[in-house]
Design a protein around this motif. Structure first.
Motif, PDB file in Angstrom:
ATOM      1  N   GLU A   1     -35.831 -21.906 -21.675  1.00 18.90           N
ATOM      2  CA  GLU A   1     -36.333 -20.924 -20.572  1.00 18.90           C
ATOM      3  C   GLU A   1     -36.161 -19.469 -21.053  1.00 18.90           C
ATOM      4  OE1 GLU A   1     -35.036 -21.971 -17.016  1.00 18.90           O
ATOM      5  OE2 GLU A   1     -35.957 -23.816 -16.519  1.00 18.90           O
ATOM      6  N   GLN A   2     -37.210 -18.972 -21.020  1.00 18.02           N
ATOM      7  CA  GLN A   2     -37.182 -17.459 -21.698  1.00 18.02           C
ATOM      8  C   GLN A   2     -37.658 -16.603 -20.336  1.00 18.02           C
ATOM      9  OE1 GLN A   2     -39.562 -17.526 -25.157  1.00 18.02           O
ATOM     10  NE2 GLN A   2     -37.904 -15.994 -26.036  1.00 18.02           N
ATOM     11  N   GLN A   3     -37.126 -15.363 -20.185  1.00 18.87           N
ATOM     12  CA  GLN A   3     -37.348 -14.488 -18.897  1.00 18.87           C
ATOM     13  C   GLN A   3     -38.241 -13.456 -19.546  1.00 18.87           C
ATOM     14  OE1 GLN A   3     -34.055 -13.795 -16.688  1.00 18.87           O
ATOM     15  NE2 GLN A   3     -34.523 -15.339 -15.604  1.00 18.87           N
ATOM     16  N   THR A   4     -39.133 -12.942 -18.974  1.00 21.33           N
ATOM     17  CA  THR A   4     -40.081 -12.055 -19.473  1.00 21.33           C
ATOM     18  C   THR A   4     -39.279 -10.507 -19.760  1.00 21.33           C
ATOM     19  OG1 THR A   4     -40.525 -11.208 -16.937  1.00 21.33           O
ATOM     20  CG2 THR A   4     -42.205 -12.433 -18.306  1.00 21.33           C
TER      21      THR A   4
ATOM     22  N   LYS B   1     -41.314  -5.287 -22.806  1.00 25.65           N
ATOM     23  CA  LYS B   1     -42.763  -5.465 -22.552  1.00 25.65           C
ATOM     24  C   LYS B   1     -43.774  -4.340 -21.929  1.00 25.65           C
ATOM     25  CE  LYS B   1     -46.305  -8.746 -21.691  1.00 25.65           C
ATOM     26  NZ  LYS B   1     -47.264  -7.814 -22.771  1.00 25.65           N
TER      27      LYS B   1
ATOM     28  N   ARG C   1     -44.434  -1.407 -24.194  1.00 17.22           N
ATOM     29  CA  ARG C   1     -45.521  -1.568 -25.462  1.00 17.22           C
ATOM     30  C   ARG C   1     -46.600  -1.295 -24.427  1.00 17.22           C
ATOM     31  NH1 ARG C   1     -49.525  -4.605 -26.501  1.00 17.22           N
ATOM     32  NH2 ARG C   1     -48.843  -6.456 -25.417  1.00 17.22           N
ATOM     33  N   LYS C   2     -47.019  -1.758 -23.335  1.00 14.36           N
ATOM     34  CA  LYS C   2     -47.995  -1.790 -22.206  1.00 14.36           C
ATOM     35  C   LYS C   2     -48.379  -0.263 -21.963  1.00 14.36           C
ATOM     36  CE  LYS C   2     -49.222  -3.881 -18.705  1.00 14.36           C
ATOM     37  NZ  LYS C   2     -50.711  -4.026 -19.069  1.00 14.36           N
TER      38      LYS C   2
ATOM     39  N   GLU D   1     -49.950   1.404 -24.976  1.00 14.82           N
ATOM     40  CA  GLU D   1     -51.244   1.048 -25.096  1.00 14.82           C
ATOM     41  C   GLU D   1     -51.915   1.656 -23.791  1.00 14.82           C
ATOM     42  OE1 GLU D   1     -52.547  -3.151 -26.925  1.00 14.82           O
ATOM     43  OE2 GLU D   1     -52.756  -3.148 -24.798  1.00 14.82           O
ATOM     44  N   ASP D   2     -51.547   1.808 -22.723  1.00 19.25           N
ATOM     45  CA  ASP D   2     -52.269   2.693 -21.541  1.00 19.25           C
ATOM     46  C   ASP D   2     -52.688   3.763 -22.027  1.00 19.25           C
ATOM     47  OD1 ASP D   2     -52.566   0.392 -19.765  1.00 19.25           O
ATOM     48  OD2 ASP D   2     -51.174   1.382 -18.269  1.00 19.25           O
TER      49      ASP D   2
ATOM     50  N   SER E   1     -53.360 -10.189 -23.597  1.00 21.43           N
ATOM     51  CA  SER E   1     -53.161  -8.662 -24.278  1.00 21.43           C
ATOM     52  C   SER E   1     -52.079  -8.962 -25.474  1.00 21.43           C
ATOM     53  CB  SER E   1     -52.514  -7.901 -23.453  1.00 21.43           C
ATOM     54  OG  SER E   1     -51.429  -8.265 -22.820  1.00 21.43           O
ATOM     55  N   GLU E   2     -51.855 -10.171 -25.670  1.00 22.39           N
ATOM     56  CA  GLU E   2     -50.409 -10.656 -26.682  1.00 22.39           C
ATOM     57  C   GLU E   2     -51.166 -11.296 -27.915  1.00 22.39           C
ATOM     58  OE1 GLU E   2     -48.028 -12.643 -24.134  1.00 22.39           O
ATOM     59  OE2 GLU E   2     -46.658 -10.993 -23.990  1.00 22.39           O
TER      60      GLU E   2
ATOM     61  N   ARG F   1     -40.667 -18.028  -8.439  1.00 15.06           N
ATOM     62  CA  ARG F   1     -41.131 -16.982  -9.181  1.00 15.06           C
ATOM     63  C   ARG F   1     -42.562 -17.304  -9.776  1.00 15.06           C
ATOM     64  NH1 ARG F   1     -35.461 -17.521 -11.362  1.00 15.06           N
ATOM     65  NH2 ARG F   1     -34.628 -15.508 -11.366  1.00 15.06           N
TER      66      ARG F   1
ATOM     67  N   SER G   1     -53.091  -7.863 -15.325  1.00 10.29           N
ATOM     68  CA  SER G   1     -52.025  -6.942 -15.174  1.00 10.29           C
ATOM     69  C   SER G   1     -50.966  -7.258 -14.014  1.00 10.29           C
ATOM     70  CB  SER G   1     -52.804  -5.874 -14.885  1.00 10.29           C
ATOM     71  OG  SER G   1     -53.651  -5.531 -15.963  1.00 10.29           O
TER      72      SER G   1
ATOM     73  N   ILE H   1     -48.457  -9.734 -15.003  1.00  3.89           N
ATOM     74  CA  ILE H   1     -47.214  -9.194 -15.827  1.00  3.89           C
ATOM     75  C   ILE H   1     -46.337  -8.384 -14.978  1.00  3.89           C
ATOM     76  CG2 ILE H   1     -46.708  -7.273 -17.589  1.00  3.89           C
ATOM     77  CD1 ILE H   1     -49.768  -8.268 -18.959  1.00  3.89           C
TER      78      ILE H   1
ATOM     79  N   ALA I   1     -44.231 -10.488 -12.700  1.00  8.74           N
ATOM     80  CA  ALA I   1     -43.518 -11.276 -13.563  1.00  8.74           C
ATOM     81  C   ALA I   1     -42.264 -10.360 -13.942  1.00  8.74           C
ATOM     82  CB  ALA I   1     -44.244 -12.006 -14.945  1.00  8.74           C
TER      83      ALA I   1
ATOM     84  N   LEU J   1     -38.526 -11.269 -12.586  1.00  8.84           N
ATOM     85  CA  LEU J   1     -38.064 -12.054 -13.927  1.00  8.84           C
ATOM     86  C   LEU J   1     -38.480 -13.398 -13.986  1.00  8.84           C
ATOM     87  CD1 LEU J   1     -34.358 -10.460 -13.649  1.00  8.84           C
ATOM     88  CD2 LEU J   1     -36.534  -9.705 -15.113  1.00  8.84           C
ATOM     89  N   ALA J   2     -39.770 -13.446 -14.008  1.00  6.02           N
ATOM     90  CA  ALA J   2     -40.299 -14.742 -14.265  1.00  6.02           C
ATOM     91  C   ALA J   2     -40.246 -15.402 -15.720  1.00  6.02           C
ATOM     92  CB  ALA J   2     -41.941 -14.854 -13.890  1.00  6.02           C
ATOM     93  N   LYS J   3     -40.548 -16.658 -15.834  1.00 11.28           N
ATOM     94  CA  LYS J   3     -40.397 -17.226 -17.364  1.00 11.28           C
ATOM     95  C   LYS J   3     -41.347 -16.861 -18.051  1.00 11.28           C
ATOM     96  CE  LYS J   3     -37.958 -21.296 -15.199  1.00 11.28           C
ATOM     97  NZ  LYS J   3     -38.417 -22.133 -14.566  1.00 11.28           N
ATOM     98  N   LYS J   4     -41.576 -16.890 -19.106  1.00  8.61           N
ATOM     99  CA  LYS J   4     -42.952 -16.364 -20.099  1.00  8.61           C
ATOM    100  C   LYS J   4     -43.781 -17.744 -20.145  1.00  8.61           C
ATOM    101  CE  LYS J   4     -41.411 -13.145 -23.534  1.00  8.61           C
ATOM    102  NZ  LYS J   4     -41.287 -12.710 -24.928  1.00  8.61           N
ATOM    103  N   GLU J   5     -43.338 -18.751 -19.857  1.00  7.23           N
ATOM    104  CA  GLU J   5     -44.304 -19.827 -19.898  1.00  7.23           C
ATOM    105  C   GLU J   5     -45.112 -19.652 -18.464  1.00  7.23           C
ATOM    106  OE1 GLU J   5     -40.954 -20.017 -20.581  1.00  7.23           O
ATOM    107  OE2 GLU J   5     -40.842 -21.266 -22.222  1.00  7.23           O
TER     108      GLU J   5
ATOM    109  N   LEU K   1     -45.774 -16.943 -16.924  1.00  5.35           N
ATOM    110  CA  LEU K   1     -46.787 -16.028 -16.876  1.00  5.35           C
ATOM    111  C   LEU K   1     -47.821 -16.345 -17.880  1.00  5.35           C
ATOM    112  CD1 LEU K   1     -47.656 -13.019 -16.847  1.00  5.35           C
ATOM    113  CD2 LEU K   1     -46.064 -12.431 -18.817  1.00  5.35           C
TER     114      LEU K   1
ATOM    115  N   PHE L   1     -47.784   1.563 -12.881  1.00  8.26           N
ATOM    116  CA  PHE L   1     -48.896   2.244 -12.428  1.00  8.26           C
ATOM    117  C   PHE L   1     -49.852   2.254 -13.759  1.00  8.26           C
ATOM    118  CE2 PHE L   1     -51.897   5.774 -11.737  1.00  8.26           C
ATOM    119  CZ  PHE L   1     -52.269   5.447 -10.553  1.00  8.26           C
ATOM    120  N   PRO L   2     -51.053   1.707 -13.494  1.00  6.56           N
ATOM    121  CA  PRO L   2     -51.965   1.591 -14.746  1.00  6.56           C
ATOM    122  C   PRO L   2     -52.402   3.086 -14.877  1.00  6.56           C
ATOM    123  CG  PRO L   2     -53.017   1.039 -12.575  1.00  6.56           C
ATOM    124  CD  PRO L   2     -51.795   1.128 -12.307  1.00  6.56           C
TER     125      PRO L   2
END
Lengths: 40, 363
Positions: A2-5, A9, A12-13, A16-17, B9-10, B141, B156, B159, B162, B166-170, B172, B276-277
């Motif tokens: 299990e990896q958390q985000t 990240k 980098r976003k 790019e924005d 985006s990855e 989550r 977006s 992301i 998440a 703190l959700a898992k990458k899987e 997301l 914020f975008p």
């Protein structure tokens, strides 16, 4: 496994924005200034 | 089709090494060639048969991206060619250019109504999806990430949510797959439905912007529906995008205070700005500058049609190519049917509520 985000990240976003904003505004500026006049 | 668990985006590797340089150059050339092919198809096919005018450039671009995805996956070189297929970058640059074609008066008029619609839809759809996922006993989550992505703006929002919980990458990657799975058909079906229902361009645009989850698919559907619908759809979607930071902040606050129960700990207000975008600022700045230039007489109106709109379409084309190229089904296989069912029911609810809100606010 299990990896958390990762918080990294977001950074980098953001870059790019900002890159998209800068390139978009430069292209608008060049078009308005008449440097770019016609695009197919 | 590729089986790598990457998000939209990855798709590309983060850093270039000298060994990888030829592949990165090849990636850049491939994006250029595919965009040129999509442009050529968009120009040529309607002249063969006028009924095919309904197929706008997003259709060709997604199809070519998918074909390249399939071919390079079969050859085992997809990951190496992925660097320049940057959906979000192309999309956001295109949206800044779109801002230059939107008059500031229209931006204010539609923007205020867009925020009103966004508040209704985000609140209604988020809590409906949250409740529905609770009935199915989904992991909390994953529940938060799905609710945010259906109610705000797909990838977006997923992301941001998440990161907030703190959700898992899987999780997301999985939700990203769901977003695309539902957004791609809607990109073609919703403009057709708007046409069938006889909606005018403003209502159609507001419906599309309020319902379809990813900004890319909103832009695609708007472009298919018409120029005015594209502008309204984009402004409405941006109104929702602008609220990502607020929702992510509230989610993070809820997680810290209620779910994880850490007394005295609060997420910082910086999270609102961080999430914020930023392209929204570019869109507004471009709109203000060109609108002032047009009214002041120092911007030639013809340049919008001859330069800015075509540039915008090239960037959107590259974004749609990247969607097709980055599509992955691996995450979908892993999580089972319950999240798919929840996402589907929530999307139907969103479609109905968005049609009602768009008709009342923009009709």
């Amino acid at each position: 496994m299990e990896q958390q985000t990762a918080p990294a990240k977001g950074s980098r976003k953001i870059s790019e924005d900002w890159l998209a904003v800068i390139i978009g505004l430069v292209l608008v500026g060049l078009s308005v200034a008449g440097v770019i006049q016609k695009v197919p | 089709m590729n089986t790598q668990g990457t998000t939209l985006s990855e798709a590309g590797p983060e850093q270039a090494s000298s060994k990888e340089l030829p592949w990165h150059l090849a990636s850049l050339i491939l994006v250029g060639l595919l965009a040129a092919a999509a442009w050529w198809l968009n120009k040529t096919i309607p002249s063969v048969d006028s009924r095919l005018k309904v197929l706008e450039y997003p259709v060709y671009a997604v199809a070519l991206g998918l074909a390249a995805n399939l071919l390079t996956s079969l050859l085992g070189i997809r990951a190496r060619l992925a660097l320049f297929f940057r959906t979000e970058f192309f999309l956001k640059t295109g949206l800044v250019l779109l801002g230059a074609t939107v008059n500031i008066a229209a931006l204010v008029a539609f923007g205020v109504r867009g925020i009103l619609q966004a508040l209704i839809l985000i609140t209604g759809v988020f809590f409906f999806t949250w409740w529905l996922a609770g009935l199915f006993k989904i992991d909390s989550r994953l529940r938060a990430v799905i609710s945010a992505s259906v109610s705000i703006c797909g990838v977006s929002a997923a992301i941001s949510a998440a990161g907030a919980v703190l959700a898992k990458k899987e999780q997301l990657a999985y939700v990203t797959g769901l977003v695309i799975l539902f957004a791609l058909p809607l990109m073609f079906l919703q403009p057709a439905a708007a046409n069938w229902l006889g909606l005018d361009q403003e209502v159609a645009g507001a419906w599309i912007g309020g319902n379809i989850d990813t900004t890319a698919a909103v832009t695609g559907a708007g472009a298919i529906a018409g120029e005015e619908a594209l502008k309204v759809a984009s402004i409405v979607k941006m109104s929702q995008n602008a609220l990502i930071g607020v929702v992510a902040f509230l989610l993070a606050l809820y997680w810290v205070v209620v779910v994880e129960k850490t007394p005295g700990q609060r997420p910082s207000a910086w999270q609102i700005w961080e999430r914020f975008p930023k392209f929204v600022l570019g869109f507004v700045l471009a709109s203000v500058t060109v609108s002032l230039g047009l009214s002041g007489g120092w911007v030639d109106k013809s340049v919008i049609k001859s330069a800015i709109q075509p540039l915008r379409d090239w960037f959107f084309m590259a974004a749609f190519l990247s969607i097709g190229f980055g599509l992955s089904f691996s995450g979908l296989k892993e999580a089972g049917w319950r999240p798919i069912l929840i996402y589907g029911v929530a999307t139907i609810f969103n479609t109905g509520l968005a049609l009602l809100a768009a008709s009342l606010i923009f009709g």
